[in-house]
Scaffold this motif. Structure first.
Motif, mmCIF file in Angstrom:
data_model
loop_
_atom_site.group_PDB
_atom_site.id
_atom_site.type_symbol
_atom_site.label_atom_id
_atom_site.label_comp_id
_atom_site.label_asym_id
_atom_site.label_seq_id
_atom_site.Cartn_x
_atom_site.Cartn_y
_atom_site.Cartn_z
ATOM 1 N N ILE A 136 0.839 -1.202 0.000
ATOM 2 C CA ILE A 136 0.000 0.000 0.000
ATOM 3 C C ILE A 136 0.871 1.248 0.000
ATOM 4 C CG2 ILE A 136 -1.686 1.328 1.330
ATOM 5 C CD1 ILE A 136 -2.814 -1.322 2.345
ATOM 6 N N THR A 137 1.856 1.285 0.883
ATOM 7 C CA THR A 137 2.751 2.441 0.962
ATOM 8 C C THR A 137 3.432 2.701 -0.372
ATOM 9 O OG1 THR A 137 3.170 1.991 3.304
ATOM 10 C CG2 THR A 137 4.752 3.401 2.161
ATOM 11 N N LEU A 138 3.814 1.644 -1.046
ATOM 12 C CA LEU A 138 4.544 1.762 -2.304
ATOM 13 C C LEU A 138 3.669 2.273 -3.435
ATOM 14 C CD1 LEU A 138 7.338 1.179 -3.552
ATOM 15 C CD2 LEU A 138 6.551 -1.148 -4.015
ATOM 16 N N HIS A 139 2.419 1.853 -3.477
ATOM 17 C CA HIS A 139 1.579 2.125 -4.649
ATOM 18 C C HIS A 139 0.559 3.246 -4.458
ATOM 19 C CE1 HIS A 139 2.777 -1.163 -7.371
ATOM 20 N NE2 HIS A 139 2.953 -1.892 -6.275
ATOM 21 N N LYS A 140 0.399 3.757 -3.253
ATOM 22 C CA LYS A 140 -0.721 4.668 -3.021
ATOM 23 C C LYS A 140 -0.616 5.986 -3.775
ATOM 24 C CE LYS A 140 0.853 7.228 0.939
ATOM 25 N NZ LYS A 140 0.754 8.458 0.138
ATOM 26 N N ARG A 141 0.604 6.392 -4.176
ATOM 27 C CA ARG A 141 0.735 7.620 -4.956
ATOM 28 C C ARG A 141 0.216 7.462 -6.374
ATOM 29 N NH1 ARG A 141 6.506 10.748 -3.985
ATOM 30 N NH2 ARG A 141 6.075 11.535 -1.892
ATOM 31 N N PHE A 142 -0.005 6.231 -6.797
ATOM 32 C CA PHE A 142 -0.360 5.979 -8.192
ATOM 33 C C PHE A 142 -1.706 5.269 -8.297
ATOM 34 C CE2 PHE A 142 4.227 6.203 -7.830
ATOM 35 C CZ PHE A 142 4.568 7.065 -8.883
ATOM 36 N N LEU A 143 -2.660 5.701 -7.480
ATOM 37 C CA LEU A 143 -3.969 5.058 -7.486
ATOM 38 C C LEU A 143 -4.735 5.279 -8.789
ATOM 39 C CD1 LEU A 143 -5.153 5.784 -3.834
ATOM 40 C CD2 LEU A 143 -4.317 3.632 -4.779
ATOM 41 N N SER A 144 -4.310 6.248 -9.585
ATOM 42 C CA SER A 144 -4.967 6.479 -10.867
ATOM 43 C C SER A 144 -4.568 5.424 -11.891
ATOM 44 C CB SER A 144 -4.620 7.871 -11.401
ATOM 45 O OG SER A 144 -3.215 8.009 -11.564
ATOM 46 N N LEU A 145 -3.509 4.684 -11.609
ATOM 47 C CA LEU A 145 -3.061 3.618 -12.504
ATOM 48 C C LEU A 145 -3.645 2.288 -12.044
ATOM 49 C CD1 LEU A 145 0.714 4.584 -12.933
ATOM 50 C CD2 LEU A 145 -1.230 5.233 -14.365
ATOM 51 N N GLU A 146 -4.150 1.520 -12.988
ATOM 52 C CA GLU A 146 -4.861 0.289 -12.642
ATOM 53 C C GLU A 146 -3.983 -0.675 -11.850
ATOM 54 O OE1 GLU A 146 -7.275 -3.401 -14.782
ATOM 55 O OE2 GLU A 146 -6.305 -1.854 -15.985
ATOM 56 N N ARG A 147 -2.733 -0.830 -12.265
ATOM 57 C CA ARG A 147 -1.863 -1.798 -11.589
ATOM 58 C C ARG A 147 -1.661 -1.450 -10.119
ATOM 59 N NH1 ARG A 147 3.965 -4.065 -13.807
ATOM 60 N NH2 ARG A 147 4.490 -5.335 -11.967
ATOM 61 N N SER A 148 -1.423 -0.184 -9.844
ATOM 62 C CA SER A 148 -1.222 0.244 -8.463
ATOM 63 C C SER A 148 -2.523 0.212 -7.680
ATOM 64 C CB SER A 148 -0.610 1.648 -8.422
ATOM 65 O OG SER A 148 0.746 1.619 -8.792
ATOM 66 N N ARG A 149 -3.622 0.566 -8.340
ATOM 67 C CA ARG A 149 -4.914 0.552 -7.656
ATOM 68 C C ARG A 149 -5.272 -0.869 -7.216
ATOM 69 N NH1 ARG A 149 -7.387 3.016 -11.174
ATOM 70 N NH2 ARG A 149 -8.484 1.350 -12.294
ATOM 71 N N VAL A 150 -5.064 -1.832 -8.113
ATOM 72 C CA VAL A 150 -5.337 -3.223 -7.765
ATOM 73 C C VAL A 150 -4.441 -3.681 -6.617
ATOM 74 C CG1 VAL A 150 -5.185 -5.597 -8.592
ATOM 75 C CG2 VAL A 150 -6.191 -3.838 -10.047
ATOM 76 N N ALA A 151 -3.160 -3.299 -6.686
ATOM 77 C CA ALA A 151 -2.218 -3.693 -5.627
ATOM 78 C C ALA A 151 -2.648 -3.135 -4.280
ATOM 79 C CB ALA A 151 -0.807 -3.214 -5.984
ATOM 80 N N CYS A 152 -3.046 -1.865 -4.244
ATOM 81 C CA CYS A 152 -3.461 -1.226 -2.993
ATOM 82 C C CYS A 152 -4.729 -1.850 -2.426
ATOM 83 C CB CYS A 152 -3.681 0.274 -3.218
ATOM 84 S SG CYS A 152 -2.201 1.282 -3.009
ATOM 85 N N LEU A 153 -5.735 -1.994 -3.272
ATOM 86 C CA LEU A 153 -7.018 -2.492 -2.797
ATOM 87 C C LEU A 153 -6.935 -3.954 -2.375
ATOM 88 C CD1 LEU A 153 -9.407 -0.804 -5.383
ATOM 89 C CD2 LEU A 153 -8.845 -0.049 -3.075
ATOM 90 N N THR A 154 -6.199 -4.748 -3.142
ATOM 91 C CA THR A 154 -6.028 -6.154 -2.771
ATOM 92 C C THR A 154 -5.332 -6.276 -1.423
ATOM 93 O OG1 THR A 154 -5.863 -6.787 -5.113
ATOM 94 C CG2 THR A 154 -5.049 -8.364 -3.472
ATOM 95 N N ALA A 155 -4.241 -5.507 -1.248
ATOM 96 C CA ALA A 155 -3.498 -5.555 0.017
ATOM 97 C C ALA A 155 -4.362 -5.102 1.184
ATOM 98 C CB ALA A 155 -2.241 -4.693 -0.089
ATOM 99 N N ALA A 156 -5.133 -4.031 0.986
ATOM 100 C CA ALA A 156 -5.983 -3.513 2.056
ATOM 101 C C ALA A 156 -7.038 -4.532 2.469
ATOM 102 C CB ALA A 156 -6.647 -2.208 1.614
ATOM 103 N N MET A 157 -7.645 -5.180 1.495
ATOM 104 C CA MET A 157 -8.671 -6.177 1.816
ATOM 105 C C MET A 157 -8.068 -7.381 2.540
ATOM 106 S SD MET A 157 -10.845 -5.934 -1.740
ATOM 107 C CE MET A 157 -12.129 -7.079 -1.286
ATOM 108 N N GLU A 158 -6.888 -7.789 2.117
ATOM 109 C CA GLU A 158 -6.238 -8.917 2.790
ATOM 110 C C GLU A 158 -5.870 -8.571 4.229
ATOM 111 O OE1 GLU A 158 -5.865 -11.967 1.746
ATOM 112 O OE2 GLU A 158 -6.804 -11.566 -0.198
ATOM 113 N N ILE A 159 -5.439 -7.344 4.456
ATOM 114 C CA ILE A 159 -5.106 -6.919 5.821
ATOM 115 C C ILE A 159 -6.340 -6.967 6.711
ATOM 116 C CG2 ILE A 159 -4.479 -4.914 7.227
ATOM 117 C CD1 ILE A 159 -2.429 -4.178 5.120
ATOM 118 N N LEU A 160 -7.468 -6.489 6.206
ATOM 119 C CA LEU A 160 -8.678 -6.477 7.027
ATOM 120 C C LEU A 160 -9.193 -7.888 7.297
ATOM 121 C CD1 LEU A 160 -10.723 -3.369 5.870
ATOM 122 C CD2 LEU A 160 -8.960 -3.593 7.618
ATOM 123 N N LYS A 161 -8.987 -8.802 6.350
ATOM 124 C CA LYS A 161 -9.340 -10.199 6.631
ATOM 125 C C LYS A 161 -8.538 -10.713 7.828
ATOM 126 C CE LYS A 161 -9.764 -11.235 1.722
ATOM 127 N NZ LYS A 161 -9.200 -12.064 0.638
#
Length: 460
Positions: free
Chosen positions: A314-339
């Motif tokens: 999340i820390t690595l990709h959050k500056r690039f949320l407008s890009l699909e690859r980074s957005r997927v990385a951030c959201l996937t990581a966030a959901m896994e953390i909450l699980k």
């Protein structure tokens, strides 16, 4: 989708001013403009007063820094103040919170000396574990420990100095590994750059995977490391070093004022994957079902390492949320953390697998859960406001995120009584998810059972 503020955030509470970097969860929530204004009113919340022992008021910061132990102390005074063993067993908390501090002052800890760094680390734990939130005083204490340790040469590998025995050298490596990890961890929690440690100035080797019975003060040389399949007290620390060696690069990149090149982000992402793959098999999280014979401590260690990797993503990709690859990385990581947050909460209950080690779920875990919560809040609020109509997230995916956040909301509400950060997270979720998910008595309404598994569609 707009990214969070890249300038970080400055919070004012009366005359006090606090800065956090753009990687901090509070700065991420500031990306929701209306929520930022709303949460500023929550700063008036006062954390519960710390517990008092036998009428002695404890200061709000570390005793070593704010305790006011200015009276003349003597060795006899300290020895006389120690209770008999049966009493000490019942009053161990009071002992650590008064006498470990007086001994350090009496021993002139700032000058170094035998076991000073080890004692300071033990004292740090007595300040760190009881608090649900990271305190600035604790961070200042870490800075003191780092400076004293470097003054005593812990950052240099002992093999270069013949006056240091093999036993002492290995113990120094273990201590330095812990200091390195604490410096990185507390700086991340505070949303600040690391203090004094720079990789170009240290050469301390990774501790060997040895049991305490493998060597002692009389060892002429150290035995070779045991295989990674042998779980020793040193293995977890070594495993964290492998992850943190990339994590410090991620943190340094995230704290830069200028936006980094995307190629550098992808390169670090690959390094993080390699470091994660290099973890000993005994330290890899593969689910609770594969831990039937493991201790609660080992289970928590595996979970923490996995959560660390996700948070670094999340820390690595959050500056690039407008890009699909980074957005997927951030959201996937966030959901896994909450699980994993929900799993920890469920298994820390009286009948759970982790109940005996529940005290190990510290503010370090809390910070990572807050980061994940903040990213999903920002994403859902941006979509609902219509600021990003081009996002290809499905309705099912959004509902899965909301379900995860509702489960987290119940946890944050429960912890709000003892944690200011938890209260802010609960308030943010109430705002993003709507009042209908929060009961009038401040508790969450019924929600799906923990343990549900969610996936991010590959079309994202």
């Amino acid at each position: 989708m707009p990214s969070p503020s890249e300038n970080g955030a400055i919070k004012r509470q009366g005359p006090r001013v606090k800065y956090v970097s753009a990687a901090h969860w509070a700065a991420i929530l500031d990306g929701i403009a209306e929520l930022k204004d709303h949460l500023e009113h929550q700063d008036e919340y006062q954390a519960p007063a710390p517990e008092q022992c036998d009428g002695d008021a404890r200061p709000s910061g570390p005793l070593l820094l704010y305790g006011g132990w200015s009276r003349n102390l003597t060795r006899s005074f300290i020895l006389e103040s120690l209770p008999e063993r049966p009493v000490a067993d019942r009053l161990v908390s009071r002992y650590f919170n008064t006498v470990v501090v007086q001994c350090l002052v009496l021993g002139e800890y700032t000058s170094g000396g035998p076991y000073v760094v080890e004692t300071l680390l033990l004292y740090l734990m007595t300040e760190f574990f009881p608090s649900r939130d990271m305190q600035v005083g604790t961070r200042l204490l870490v800075g003191t420990i780092v400076q004293i340790a470097m003054h005593m040469g812990y950052h240099r590998d002992s093999s270069r100095f013949p006056t240091i025995s093999p036993f002492e050298g290995e113990m120094r490596r273990r201590v330095w590994a812990l200091i390195y990890q604490i410096d990185f961890g507390t700086s991340t929690q505070m949303g600040l750059p690391r203090l004094l440690i720079r990789e170009s100035q240290i050469d301390a080797a990774e501790p060997r995977n040895l049991a305490d019975t493998d060597f002692d003060e009389h060892s002429a040389e150290l035995p070779p490391s045991r295989p990674d399949t042998d779980v020793t007290p040193a293995l977890y620390s070594a495993a964290k070093l492998r992850i943190f060696s990339v994590g410090v690069k991620v943190a340094d990149l995230a704290s830069e004022i200028r936006c980094p090149a995307y190629a550098d982000v992808l390169d670090l992402d690959r390094q993080l994957d390699v470091a994660s793959d290099s973890l000993p098999s005994t330290m890899k999280w593969t689910g609770l079902a594969s831990c039937l014979t493991e201790s609660s401590q080992v289970i928590l260690q595996r979970i923490f390492l996995r959560v660390c990797v996700y948070r670094m993503k999340i820390t690595l990709h959050k500056r690039f949320l407008s890009l699909e690859r980074s957005r997927v990385a951030c959201l996937t990581a966030a959901m896994e953390i909450l699980k994993l947050q929900h799993l920890l909460d469920e298994e820390s209950q009286p009948d759970g697998r982790l109940y005996q080690s529940r005290w190990r779920v510290t503010s370090a875990f809390t910070h990572d859960f807050l980061v994940a919560t903040s990213i999903l809040c920002l994403y859902l609020r941006t979509l609902s406001s219509g600021e990003d109509k081009g996002d290809d997230a499905t309705e099912q995916s959004m509902e899965e995120m909301k379900t995860l956040l509702r489960l987290s909301q119940a946890i944050w509400l429960r912890e709000s009584a003892t944690s200011k950060e938890a209260q802010k997270a609960a308030e943010a979720l109430r705002y993003v998810l709507g009042d209908s998910q929060c009961g009038t008595n401040g508790t969450a309404l019924s929600s799906p059972a923990p343990g549900l598994l969610f996936t991010v569609p590959e079309t994202w």
